[in-house]
Structure formats: structure tokens, C-alpha cells
Design an enzyme around this catalytic site. Sequence first.
Site, PDB file in Angstrom:
ATOM      1  N   ASP A 371       0.823  -1.214   0.000  1.00  0.00           N
ATOM      2  CA  ASP A 371       0.000   0.000   0.000  1.00  0.00           C
ATOM      3  C   ASP A 371       0.861   1.270   0.000  1.00  0.00           C
ATOM      4  OD1 ASP A 371      -2.079   1.741   0.339  1.00  0.00           O
ATOM      5  OD2 ASP A 371      -2.793   0.887   2.226  1.00  0.00           O
ATOM      6  N   CYS A 530      -5.964 -11.124   0.506  1.00  0.00           N
ATOM      7  CA  CYS A 530      -5.723 -10.518   1.817  1.00  0.00           C
ATOM      8  C   CYS A 530      -6.982  -9.752   2.179  1.00  0.00           C
ATOM      9  CB  CYS A 530      -4.523  -9.582   1.697  1.00  0.00           C
ATOM     10  SG  CYS A 530      -4.144  -8.674   3.195  1.00  0.00           S
ATOM     11  N   ASP A 538     -11.500 -17.926   2.276  1.00  0.00           N
ATOM     12  CA  ASP A 538     -12.554 -18.911   2.032  1.00  0.00           C
ATOM     13  C   ASP A 538     -12.264 -19.628   0.721  1.00  0.00           C
ATOM     14  OD1 ASP A 538     -13.886 -17.496  -0.229  1.00  0.00           O
ATOM     15  OD2 ASP A 538     -14.357 -16.004   1.294  1.00  0.00           O
ATOM     16  N   GLU A 613      22.790 -11.367  10.226  1.00  0.00           N
ATOM     17  CA  GLU A 613      21.350 -11.640  10.100  1.00  0.00           C
ATOM     18  C   GLU A 613      20.977 -11.916   8.640  1.00  0.00           C
ATOM     19  OE1 GLU A 613      19.325  -9.155  13.768  1.00  0.00           O
ATOM     20  OE2 GLU A 613      20.166  -8.040  12.085  1.00  0.00           O
TER      21      GLU A 613
HETATM   22  C1  DGJ Z   1      -3.922  -4.869   5.419  1.00  0.00           C
HETATM   23  C2  DGJ Z   1      -2.997  -5.997   5.070  1.00  0.00           C
HETATM   24  O1  DGJ Z   1      -3.316  -7.136   5.805  1.00  0.00           O
HETATM   25  C3  DGJ Z   1      -1.570  -5.555   5.313  1.00  0.00           C
HETATM   26  O2  DGJ Z   1      -0.696  -6.611   5.074  1.00  0.00           O
HETATM   27  C4  DGJ Z   1      -1.277  -4.377   4.426  1.00  0.00           C
HETATM   28  O3  DGJ Z   1      -1.307  -4.776   3.081  1.00  0.00           O
HETATM   29  C5  DGJ Z   1      -2.269  -3.267   4.694  1.00  0.00           C
HETATM   30  N1  DGJ Z   1      -3.617  -3.721   4.599  1.00  0.00           N
HETATM   31  C6  DGJ Z   1      -2.065  -2.129   3.715  1.00  0.00           C
HETATM   32  O4  DGJ Z   1      -3.018  -1.152   3.859  1.00  0.00           O
END
Ligand code: DGJ
Length: 731
Positions: A371, A530, A538, A613
Site C-alpha cells: 500500500d 488478503c 474462504d 542476520e
Molecule cells: C492490510 C494488510 O493485511 C496488510 O498486510 C497491508 O497490506 C495493509 N492492509 C495495507 O493497507
Amino acid sequence: MSIIFNEKTKTITLHTKNTSYQMKIGNLDYLLHLYYGPSIPDEDMSCLIMQYDRGFSGNPYESRSARTFSLDAQPQEFSTQQQGDFRTSSIEVVNSDGSYSFHGKAVNYKISKGKYQLSTLPSVFAGRDDTADSLEVTLCDVVSNIQVTLLYGVFEEADIITRAVKVTNHGKNPVYLKKIMSMCLDFLNGSDLDLISLPGRYGQERQVERQAMTHHIHNIGSVRGSSSHQQNPFVILCDREAGEDYGRCYGFSLVYSGNFLAEAELDQYDQLRFVMGINPKQFLYELKPGQVFECPEVVMAFTSHGFTALSHLYHDFYRTNLCRSKFVSQVQRPVLINSWEAAFMDFDDVKLVEIAKAAKNMGVDLLVMDDGWFGKRDDDNSGLGDWFVNETKIKCGLHKLVEQINDLGMKFGIWFEPEMVSEDSDLYRAHPDWAMEIPGRHAVRSRNQIALDMSRRDVQDYLIEKVNAILDDANIYYVKWDINRSLADIWSNALPPEKQGEVYHRYVLGLYRVMDKIILTHPDILFEGCSGGGGRYDPAMLSYYPQYWVSDNNNPIDRLKLHYGTSFVYPTCTMGAHISDSGRFVPLETKAVVAMCGTFGYELDATHLSKEELAICKEQSQRFRKYYHITFKGDFYRLTNPFQMGNMTAWQHVTKDKKESLLSVVVTNLTCNGPQEYIRAKGLDADAFYSINGGPQIRSGSSLMNAGIPINREVPEYSAFQFHLVRQDEA
Ligand code: DGJ
């Protein structure tokens, strides 16, 4: 043929490898449900049904003076409406004369080879080598001429039966569907059944809950417009004493991403009715003469051998019969690094290239720009909907940025949230009527954003054009498709008042159309779903995306529960899992062991990592690839339950040929000077011998499964172990 109609008894029996399912066109042509469970021959199971005069349970008019036939006490394949059955209904129709009534009787059936198709909704498919047959049974109400066609898909080898429903209005007038379930299953006795569901919340999705059936309607569902963080469209009904390795278990998994409902009602006679489908809340669907309404599919599985066996049925089936993406099996998933927890929205092209350079040293394959790259998007108050590159941040332009990443030998991925709009965006200013807002009322804001009206064709076309333009402009390998709020203010400016009860479902149909036109037209792109973490995890989504972000909660100790619950139905190769800075006191190795349960990747600022790391991460990425054939293609076993007080959480992947296994353990809580603990393996060949992590010790499968592996207890808190077991064929 796995479906048999017996002319004499009028029974229809469906057979899979280990199960049988039977219905019967019974008394007065009502379709009765007789059996679902371990395999039986085609014998008529109606002998199980006893008929009594049940007080206050009415009898259909045609049964005349026979007072013993009441639909209130009969097990039905799809319960009717207003026929003296007072249990929860499978269908509620408002007829054109205002009556609420549907008297469905079986009028015909059809058996065919192959799997039936749904034309508006995602569903599972039959692979080239699958034996799949279909059954259609049509129920008709002769007064309204409404027909309900019950669809069954029988996957013989997979031990899976699918169900769906189509409603057709053959009458002369429009009717309204108020409730229409995808399935109904009546158990003759359900008082000793438990119901397991996967409730949760943001950051803690798919926790596991179990409840005994009592005499009321147990209701699991979502009214948030999506399948949600709070519940999942998956339910198990199982024996009270069922556990991982024993007990009868019935699984029901709904292939739908919107509001859903599962109801389990233990009735007055201890019969149990289970229905599942679209949630009737704010649902009123007009069906004009000639129109057809399709209900989403339910994927059912049964085993007598406990939760692990049930999970294996779903894992195997969903790995092969749900998603057609080449990333399911033909192409290995990349190790990715995601910019979200590294920089949130505070990045530019230079920062992204720096992260990618550092990540290259970690063995990472793919950089994902999350984002913040588009429109005016410096925080989450603006920009959604403006799907063009923000050139004050990505100064060199998207094309050039991707080239720079590709020049490092890495692939490039990008984030979208197509379904949403910010009020502070060019899109909203140009098309305020595209947002879901009820006229004359202020919309509920959530993360300061409003949902777009996905039921509108013009909105769908805008998104298809804008997202595809970005995907076609640069060498994009991966897309993360996000949605970050629940729906409220259900309204479409494109529909008349009497059709507003269709908006929830039309949103979902519109979304699927957009996904068809973006995802299916880009078969070379890996898509990950996501929803503010795992809020829409689902099977319908997994028919598009081979992987789904489990949760925004990256704390590896919380992840133990998240992965455990998710694994009841979804294969671990679908689980998006990353290492991040979350869980500060947890060693990096433990984070890696936990993330290796899923798709594996990083979500941190790689430029801050020390040389040591970076080298550790490189070894982890290599290890993920080394074990990929075990974790992505093998059988998954939950060895302990992280919801019970214990000191360790353990799980295991075993290749199908039992030659290799990866057994993982996280020490979550060790008391001072406590007893020695052993983790018992599962799924190995008892008669074979296995090496452990390539060491000199060779142990039999039997001893590993019965005596277990001793876990070193003199270790720092939250330590983790991986045991790579390799069968010694010469031993
Ligand atoms: C919610 C997602 O689960 C995060 O990983 C990320 O992409 C944010 N949104 C971005 O707004």
C-alpha cells in the site's frame, strides 16, 4: 458410475471410495434423506425411519387421515416451507400473491458423467483423472411453478460430495427469495454431536471452538459482506468423543465470499438439521419468470477417523480441484519480501530498491510494493480508487522501478485494494454515486474508506481497466489483493428500491466478475488474497488465489494458533506467512520455523539487518526451498493443540510416499526443572527406519510415532526445532 437410482425402492445412492449418501423419493413424492456415512451397499435405508403420530406436528393434506406422516419429524433432503415442518427451513419464498409457501416434491432426476457447472459462482472442478459424476434432482411446487434443482457432485476417489442449488421461476409472476440455502442435511439423531467452528477477530482469525448440540439453533455466520475474520464458512459436526485420530466427522465448506449462514438445529426428537448457504439477512432476491438463481456450492466430506483424516480430505481436494493457477503445482512459490511492515506508506523508489538490494542477500526472490504507491496516498485517509502511479514517490515511474528490481535478479509484486474508495480521491469526486452510501444518510466509515458498489457494471469495468493497465504496463510477477473493511450502508444507486435486498449478493457476483477479468486473464501472475489479514479466507477466494494472507498478526507465538485453526480445512500451502519484527523476544530461527509452515517470506526493513542476520535469512530461504516438496505437497499433521495448556506446539509434514518428513516444534512455555517432553510423530511408515537431520541416529517409524522424539528442555524460551526425517530404504 458412483450414483445409483434404484427403480424399485426409489432410492438414489451416491458412493465415494469410503462413503455413501442416500436419499429416497418417498411418501407423497417428498425427497427424504436417509444416510450419509461409511460405505453401504444400495440397500434401502428407509427402514431407519419410524413414523408416529406426533402431537402438534401437522400432516400434509394429501396424507388424509394418516396422522403419522409429518414433515416435522421426517429427515428431508431439502426442507419445504409451510408444510408443517417447524424446523429451520432450506427455502423461504414470497409468492406473487403474497403467500409464504413452497411445497417442493420430487418431479425428476438426472444422472450424468462429469461435474455440474455453476455459471455465476466459483466452484470446484474435476481434474483429468478424477471420476466425477453429477446428480440433479428437481423439486417442484405445482401451485407457484417454482422449481428447486438440487445438484450433487460425487468425487469418488477424493471422498468428496458437493452440493448446490438452482431455483428457477417457471411461473407467470415474479417471486421473491427470502432464504435459499445451498444444502440441508438431516441427521436421525444428533444429540451426541459436537459442532466445531473457526471464530476469530482481526489479528486472531480462525481460532477453534467446539460446542455440544443442545435444543436450539446453533448459528454460525457472517453479515459483514464478506466471509469475515469473525467466522469462517467451514463447520465440522463430529462425535462427542472425536479427536485428531478417531471419531466420525462431517465437514461442510461453503465456496462463497459474502454473507453466509450455517445453522445446526437439534429438534424436539433429537434429530439434527444442518443447513448452509447465503445469509438471509437483508436478502430479498426477485426472481422474474424464466430467471434462475444459483446458490453457492458446499463441499462435504466424511470420515470415521477424526480431524486429521478430515483435514487431509480437504487439503488434498483443495490442492487439486479448486484453483487453476499454475502456482498451485507447476511453479514453485517465491520467497518474498513485503514493504508493509518495513516502511508502511513512507517509501519511494530509492527506498524500495535499497530494500530489494539487501533482500537479495537474504535469498529473497520477489519484492512486493505494498500500500502507498498510487494516487495521493501518504496515509490511509486518501487515494483509494486512483489506480495510477504516484510519481512523487515512484519518481522513476513503475516501469523503470520494476526494471531496476529485475536487474537485481528479483521479481516484482504490487498491492491493490480494488473494492474501496477514499472520499479524498479523484474517483470519488468524479463518481460519488459509485460508493455504497444510502441516500440522505452519512456512510459508516471504516479505516476512513467506503466500499465501491461492486454490483454496478460501470464500477466493475472501471476496475478491470485500471488494474489491468497497471499489470500490463510493467513486468509484474505477483499481486496482493486486499480489502480492509466490512460492508455497511448496503445500497446501490443503480438498482430500484425493490431490488436493494439483492445488493449484498450482487456485490459478491460483481467481485467475481472483476476477478475473472483480472486474475484469469493473467495466468502468469501469482495472486495472493488478503483482507486486513485473513478476513476473507474462504474456498471461493482460494479458487482465484493459490495463497491467502493468514493474518496481520505476525507474532510467531500467536501464529501457532492461527496456523492450527486455519489448517482444519485449508492446506498449509495456501497460508501466507512471513517473518517480521513482531514478537521481539522470539528468536529469528523460531520465526522462520513458524513461517515455513506456510508460504514463507519477510516483512521487515532488510536494510537494518546486520551481515550476520542477512546470512541467517539466506540460509532460511534456502531451507524453505529445500523442504518445499514436503511442506507444499505432503500431508499435514497437527501434533499438539496450542489452545490447550502445554509446553510445546508441534506439527509435521510428511511426503505422500512417507520417505521424508519435516517435524517442527516451538517451545512455548517451559517450567523450571520440569519433566522431559516427547513429541510423537505421525504418518510415517511404521516398519521403515529414518535418519534425523542427517545425523548418525537411525530410528524406526514405529518408535518415532509411539515413543516420540525427546525435546531438549534446556533451551531459551520460544526456541524452535525442525527434525528432517529421511527414510533409510537400505536399513
Ligand atoms: C492490510 C494488510 O493485511 C496488510 O498486510 C497491508 O497490506 C495493509 N492492509 C495495507 O493497507
